[in-house]
Structure formats: C-alpha cells, structure tokens
Design a protein around this motif. Structure first.
Motif, mmCIF file in Angstrom:
data_model
loop_
_atom_site.group_PDB
_atom_site.id
_atom_site.type_symbol
_atom_site.label_atom_id
_atom_site.label_comp_id
_atom_site.label_asym_id
_atom_site.label_seq_id
_atom_site.Cartn_x
_atom_site.Cartn_y
_atom_site.Cartn_z
ATOM 1 N N GLU A 64 -2.605 -11.150 -12.267
ATOM 2 C CA GLU A 64 -2.553 -9.741 -12.649
ATOM 3 C C GLU A 64 -3.192 -9.491 -13.999
ATOM 4 O OE1 GLU A 64 0.849 -6.453 -13.710
ATOM 5 O OE2 GLU A 64 0.948 -7.512 -11.813
ATOM 6 N N GLY A 76 -0.294 -4.074 -7.668
ATOM 7 C CA GLY A 76 0.456 -4.698 -6.583
ATOM 8 C C GLY A 76 0.839 -6.152 -6.751
ATOM 9 N N GLU A 77 0.205 -6.906 -7.650
ATOM 10 C CA GLU A 77 0.340 -8.359 -7.629
ATOM 11 C C GLU A 77 1.747 -8.890 -7.895
ATOM 12 O OE1 GLU A 77 -3.173 -10.919 -8.882
ATOM 13 O OE2 GLU A 77 -3.457 -9.095 -10.033
ATOM 14 N N MET A 130 -0.232 -6.867 5.152
ATOM 15 C CA MET A 130 -1.129 -6.337 4.126
ATOM 16 C C MET A 130 -2.596 -6.571 4.503
ATOM 17 S SD MET A 130 0.636 -4.791 1.856
ATOM 18 C CE MET A 130 1.589 -4.255 3.293
ATOM 19 N N SER A 173 -3.843 -7.232 -3.016
ATOM 20 C CA SER A 173 -3.128 -7.868 -4.125
ATOM 21 C C SER A 173 -2.085 -8.867 -3.655
ATOM 22 C CB SER A 173 -2.457 -6.804 -5.000
ATOM 23 O OG SER A 173 -1.401 -6.158 -4.300
ATOM 24 N N SER A 174 -1.663 -8.746 -2.407
ATOM 25 C CA SER A 174 -0.638 -9.656 -1.892
ATOM 26 C C SER A 174 -1.192 -11.031 -1.568
ATOM 27 C CB SER A 174 -0.006 -9.070 -0.628
ATOM 28 O OG SER A 174 -0.977 -8.993 0.405
ATOM 29 N N SER A 222 4.390 -7.763 -5.420
ATOM 30 C CA SER A 222 4.182 -8.434 -4.138
ATOM 31 C C SER A 222 4.736 -9.851 -4.160
ATOM 32 C CB SER A 222 2.691 -8.461 -3.786
ATOM 33 O OG SER A 222 2.472 -9.191 -2.595
ATOM 34 N N TYR A 270 -5.299 -3.495 -7.297
ATOM 35 C CA TYR A 270 -4.970 -4.920 -7.233
ATOM 36 C C TYR A 270 -3.952 -5.287 -8.305
ATOM 37 C CZ TYR A 270 -6.091 -9.842 -6.238
ATOM 38 O OH TYR A 270 -6.028 -11.145 -5.856
ATOM 39 N N LEU A 330 -4.917 -2.495 -3.585
ATOM 40 C CA LEU A 330 -3.456 -2.559 -3.520
ATOM 41 C C LEU A 330 -3.013 -3.473 -2.373
ATOM 42 C CD1 LEU A 330 -0.935 -1.300 -4.913
ATOM 43 C CD2 LEU A 330 -0.968 0.434 -3.115
#
Length: 502
Positions: A441, A121-122, A141, A173-174, A125, A118, A170
């Motif tokens: 994040e 990817g934040e 996602m 995280s979007s 993204s 997570y 991952l």
C-alpha cells in the motif's frame, strides 16, 4: 519427542524438528548466527535445483500439490492483473491518445486513478483475508475487475476511463498482497523465496504479453463496431476473455490457509501435515485482533522498515513501469519504428526481469543460505547505473537501449522483499497480513502522486526528473536493506539469548 536444550518440539516424519520460534524460521542466514545444534542436515545437490528433491516422499507429494494449485493460480492471476495494468500504457501509445484527444497528462491521471483505488483497498482486503476464506474473496475480486476491464473497451472519454480505472484498482488490490499472504501461509523458509519470485515473474510475463497482444490484435481494428483507426479497444476485450476463466478457477484451486483448508486435492493427513510444517516454521495461526496486537504491530520496527524497503523498490522501478522505452521509440525519427515494434521491443526489459527474478530466488535460497539482502543490493546497483545513465540522456544509442533493458534487473526484487517480511513477521499471523498489505500500500501511495511530479507526459521521452528519482530511490533501497539486516540480526540474537536463559 525431539529436544533442543529446554525447547521441546514434536518430531513429525519427514520434517526437520526445529524449535518454532528460534529454529529455522528465526535463524539468520548469516553464518555468524548459525546454530549447529539446530542446523538442518547438509543439503543434497538436488535441492539446489529444486528444494523438494531432497525431502521425504510425503512432503514432496504435498509440495507438488500445493505448487500445482497455488502457484498456477497465483501466476495466472498476477499475469492477468499486470496484463490489465500495462495494457493502458500500450493502448495509449497505440492509438487511444489520438482517438480520444489525450494530449496533456491524461495518461498520468488514468494511472493515478487506478493507484488510488488500489491503495484504498489493500490493507482492508488483507485484514478481511484473516477472517474470510481466500478461496472466496480473491476470485470474487478477480471476477469484478474482469467485468470492469471489458467495460473499458466502450469508453469514449477520458473521464469514463478515470472512473473505471479507479474501481479496477480497488478490485485488483486484493490480489498481490493477498496471494503473498497465502503463499507465506504454506511454505517454509527454504521454499518461500522461489515461490514468491516465481509468482512475481508473472508481472513481467504479463507486461511482455501485452506488447505481443497489442501487435497480435492489429488486424482486429474496426471489427465488432470498435475503433477502426487504431484497434486499441480490442486489447481490453481480449484481456477480459483471457481473465474470465482464470478468475473462475480460483474458487476451485485456492486452498485457503492450512488451519482452515478444505482443498479437495489434499487428504486429511496432508492437511495435518501442512499445519505441522507451519508450526515447525514458527508461522503463527490466525488470532483475534486486539488493542494489544495493534500496539505490538505499530510499535515494532518491522512494519516501518519493511514498508520503506518495498516503497523504494517499487518506485525505483517506475522507470520500467512507465512507458519510457516505448515513448523513446515512438519519438524516434531516424529510424522510424512501427506500432508493432514500439509494442514489442520494450518487452526485452521484461525478459531480463524474468531471468533476474528467478536468479535472485535460487541464489538467495542456496548460495546465500537464505539471505535476502545480497540480491536486493545487486539489483539496486544495476538500477542506479541504468537510470543515472538515462538521466544524462546524451549517451550512445547502443548504451541507451542497454540501459532500458538492464533496468529490468531492478524489477525482480518484490518476491525477495515479501519472503523477508514473512520470515521476520512469522510469529504473528495478523502482523504478517498487515505488514505485507502495508508494504504494497505505501508503495502505491507514492506511486499515486510521484508520476504526476517526475514522470510528466509532457516531458517525454527524456524524463530527466524521473530517471534521477529512480536512481536515488534505488540507492535508498540499498541502504534500507542493510539497515533491516542489522535490526533483524539484533532481534535474532536477543531471541537466542532469551531462549538460552529460559
């Protein structure tokens, strides 16, 4: 045209013509900074029930369409995200532990693997969202994590769960920072907190539903070749079935952002209307990433103070996100609770979170005139009381239960923190995207390792270190909120002074 001093603003039918940079978007909620010449006309009583009730028919129709599409998808998407996130805890206390022989800190490692994915990817993204259509990126996602969630039902070892949880994190995280960015791109200040908080309530609803879902699938154990001893695998199958249609709907419901929207349910006039609303709010359009922009973002207090605020909030609430209440019930010998009771009784904490979240939103937008800090301080105080009491541990049973339940009051502040960030970073679209992503994040960076230190499974159910840590973080959140209030007032005062001189 409408004029305010030397500032010129286009007056659009149905809108309050406030200067983009020093009007509604930049005006402090504190009375000492209120500017009567720019103040919105006195609100009608209906607006305290719902903000669009005292707006023009055109704006009301636009908001209805946006709410029906954006809020529906946002809440359902966040619901399934949290359903997945909390299901690992419910599965663990409902038989996965015994089935896979997880008698050490494996639950902590599963949570950490998800958090690492997570965190990675934040921010990337959210930066992608300023270049790629949200209506493509976010649903894609969601589909990814839905497929991976189905796969959890076939795991037969801790290591396979670790790998899948990383990739699920991952993909997920979007969603939350991405949808906060989208919400902040469509709504004005008097609308934003309610939408952000309604969006956030889906996390508590998902957490509650997971407990009921676990109890509901009890009789599915052994069917379809899945484990017959405790039925925990069915939880992930049902989770995936619920998630699939919601993920697909995002391709049709998400309107992207106003300047590039192609939403089928908005007319050309409504698209232009939405763009003008954001101009009047001072919400900047997308712009290229440059060295100067990055320097501006990372030399401002915005990103650091807001990230600290969200980090302290998020990790103070770990006493709720960890299965502390469920493990307290599971450890009880007199009385002995059933698996259904262990899964359903802790949902009362999330019920309190839902009520408190909505209360914070309405009071922040109306009673506190847009101020975000008073509810944050209140939620922090309640958290300190609850977690400090649980840290003592040897307290009356009734108060023990009460502390687990009222701790939910500290979990409903995410929407307010995000709304505050949108307002503070209104003048720079890319800063807003990066700050929102960084807030989430950094919170999860701490969540990746902090449970391994203070919420160790071998210390359940007392978790003395964990409860003390949560109380201290709640106190730090209160201090940070008050510091941000001072810094924001100074920045607004400076903008006013510059505007007056100009």
């Amino acid at each position: 045209m409408a004029y305010y001093g030397d500032s010129k603003v286009v007056d659009v039918k149905g809108f309050d013509a406030d200067p983009p940079d020093i009007g509604r978007a930049a005006t402090s909620s504190d009375e000492d900074l209120a500017d009567p010449i720019q103040a919105k006309p006195k609100r009608k009583w209906q607006s305290y029930i719902w903000d669009s009730l005292d707006k023009s028919p055109e704006e009301r129709r636009l908001l209805f369409k946006l709410d029906a599409a954006v809020l529906t998808f946002a809440t359902l998407g966040y619901f399934i995200k949290y359903l997945d996130q909390i299901n690992i805890n419910n599965a663990f206390v409902s038989g996965m532990k015994e089935d896979l022989g997880l008698y050490k800190n494996q639950l902590n490692y599963m949570q950490t693997c998800w958090t690492v994915g997570y965190v990675i990817g934040e921010v990337p993204s959210n930066m992608i969202l300023t270049r790629v259509r949200p209506s493509i990126w976010i649903p894609a996602m969601e589909l990814t994590w839905t497929i991976l969630t189905f796969s959890l039902s076939r795991c037969n070892s801790a290591s396979s769960i670790y790998a899948l949880r990383f990739f699920i994190g991952l993909a997920e995280s979007s969603f939350y920072p991405g949808m906060q960015y989208v919400i902040g791109s469509w709504y004005r200040r008097d609308e934003l907190a309610k939408r952000s908080c309604i969006f956030h309530t889906a996390s508590a609803i998902g957490s509650m539903f997971s407990g009921y879902l676990m109890a509901g699938v009890y009789h599915l154990g052994g069917k379809g070749g899945l484990k017959g001893q405790v039925f925990w695998q069915w939880l992930f199958v049902v989770d995936g079935i619920i998630s699939l249609p919601i993920a697909i709907s995002g391709f049709f419901l998400l309107p992207d952002v106003p300047e590039i929207t192609r939403a089928w349910y908005l007319t050309p006039d409504e698209r232009a209307y939405a763009q003008k609303r954001m101009q009047l709010e001072g919400r900047a359009d997308r712009a290229p990433y440059t060295k100067a922009k990055f320097k501006k973002i990372f030399t401002s207090w915005h990103i650091y103070a807001l990230a600290i605020l969200y980090t302290t909030f998020n990790n103070a609430g770990s006493g709720v996100s960890q299965p502390t209440f469920a493990q307290y019930l599971k450890d009880s010998k007199d009385p002995k609770y059933t698996i259904s009771q262990i899964n359903t009784y802790p949902t009362t904490t999330y019920a309190v979170q839902i009520v408190s979240t909505l209360t914070y939103a309405w009071t922040s937008d109306s009673i506190f005139r847009g101020a975000r800090w008073p509810p944050i301080v209140f939620g922090g105080v309640v958290s300190i009381i609850a977690y400090a009491s649980l840290a003592v541990w040897n307290i009356p049973v009734g108060w023990h239960w009460a502390c687990y339940i009222i701790a939910g009051c500290g979990g409903g502040l995410s929407g307010l923190c995000m709304a505050w960030a949108h307002e503070i970073c209104s003048g720079d679209n890319e800063e807003r995207a990066i700050v929102v992503g960084t807030m989430n994040e950094l919170a999860y960076v701490f969540q990746a390792w902090l449970p391994l230190v203070v919420w160790q499974q071998v210390e359940a159910p007392e978790y003395h270190k964990g409860f003390v840590t949560s109380a201290c973080l709640a106190a730090a959140m209160i201090v940070t909120a008050l510091v941000i209030r001072v810094l924001w007032k100074r920045e607004l005062a400076k903008k006013r002074k510059v505007g007056a001189v100009a």
